[in-house]
Design a protein around this motif. Structure first.
Motif: not given
Lengths: 231, 162
Positions: A82-102
């Protein structure tokens, strides 16, 4: 010969021609390229509704690419998921976009597969000689559903956890083998680390490989049998 | 040309084996067009549009991340994703058949889904209408198809609102 012809394009640059010849002498790529790309024709009766199989294929590629990128940061453990996905959404550059497209891609893919199946059904394209390609197509649809189901657990949220509790409970109704299937799906009696690990393996390796194989068969049959004629 | 098997007798199959001048004739007659660059350009535009749609949706409605799973706290409403709502409702529907015995709800739920998948897989072999492809001449197939889509949509809505 000092020039190369690829369909409407003629290449005269001597270095480019020489380099391509060197490759072609060893692998015979010109023959394949001409057959599959440059001397190929497409029938004119294709319309808007004919695109949806190809769009589903494109979405599969998009899911594979975004999935690979998500795997770089995702951690498949009960304490970290859960925290790694939260990190993808909040911290990783464009992580929200990549996960959103997925995430949205999986929904969109099921819609385009639905439209594709409806088109094939209404136009009677599943008829001889294409019966088996319908069967492979339905298998691809089921693979996509299974990919959605296994991928849903990975963020380890309340919804994904309890949806998986219900989802893995369902097959236990099958006589004789039902309880065993549930045990195998969960990797034990309860949903926990074993479940997450095997859903992860199924989602990122097993199902994508099976799906890619089935897509290859699906496309090979279309190449072999040609596009179906107009109604 | 390939040997005259059942497969090559089907006229639709022969396009690939056509000589170049016949391909050019088909294009002049407007029955076909070049795969490269015309068709490829179309495909690239379509793929670009799909990617634009995905980026737009995910920017306007970012993917949701709910709270962390808690095995000791069952939430009140467990609803699956929209594409599983119909299957979810079929399980709920089966619960009404408890009067048949304690076995009925679970077994009927999974039987319904199994039968639906089996029927879908066997469509080409169940359709006995020959090679007729025009929808207007296949009223039975169209009726069954429409009924199946209606049931799916109704089950999805019931699964959502129940």
């Amino acid at each position: 010969m000092s020039s190369l012809r690829f369909g409407p394009v003629e290449i005269k640059n001597r270095l480019a021609v020489k380099a391509f010849k060197a490759i072609d002498d060893r692998f015979g790529v010109k023959e394949i390229l001409d057959d599959e790309v440059f001397e190929k024709i497409a029938p004119s009766h294709l319309n808007f509704w004919s695109c949806f199989g190809g769009i589903s294929f494109f979405l599969f590629i998009s899911q594979v690419v975004t999935g690979m990128l998500l795997m770089i940061y995702y951690q498949p453990s009960v304490s970290q998921a859960h925290s790694s996905v939260a990190m993808i959404m909040n911290e990783v550059p464009f992580g929200w976009l990549i996960r959103g497209i997925h995430v949205w891609g999986s929904s969109l893919m099921l819609i385009t597969i639905g439209v594709h199946m409806a088109k094939i059904y209404i136009s009677g394209i599943y008829k001889a000689p294409r019966e088996l390609n319908w069967v492979i197509g339905v298998c691809l649809f089921l693979m996509t559903l299974n990919l959605s189901f296994t991928g849903y657990l990975l963020p380890w949220t309340q919804l994904s956890y309890w949806a998986t509790v219900v989802g893995t409970e369902t097959p236990s109704a099958i006589p004789v083998v039902g309880e065993y299937i549930r045990f195998v799906l969960r990797g034990g009696e309860e949903i926990g680390q074993m479940t997450l690990t095997r859903f992860f393996a199924i989602h990122v390796i097993i199902l994508p490989f099976v799906t890619a194989g089935l897509i290859t068969l699906h496309l090979m049959q279309i190449r072999r049998q040609g596009i179906s004629g107009p109604l | 040309m390939a040997s005259p098997t059942e497969y090559t007798k089907n006229k639709e199959c022969e396009v690939k084996a056509l000589p170049m001048k016949d391909k050019e004739r088909l294009i002049r007659e407007g029955k076909a067009y070049w795969f490269f660059p015309d068709h490829v350009a179309e495909q690239i535009i379509i793929c670009g549009l799909i990617l634009m749609i995905l980026i737009t949706i995910t920017t306007l409605f970012p993917a949701h991340l709910g709270e962390k799973a808690d095995p000791f706290n069952t939430p009140g409403h467990i609803k699956p994703e929209w594409y599983f709502l119909a299957a979810y409702y079929s399980l709920r529907l089966a619960e009404h058949f408890e009067f048949l015995g304690a076995w009925a709800p679970k077994i009927l739920g999974i039987v319904m889904q199994g039968v639906a998948i089996a029927l879908l897989l066997m469509v080409p072999f169940l359709d006995r209408a020959g090679r007729e492809r025009r929808p207007s001449r296949r009223p039975i197939a169209m009726g069954i198809g429409l009924a199946a889509v209606t049931v799916f949509i109704v089950f999805t809505l019931l699964g959502y609102y129940i």
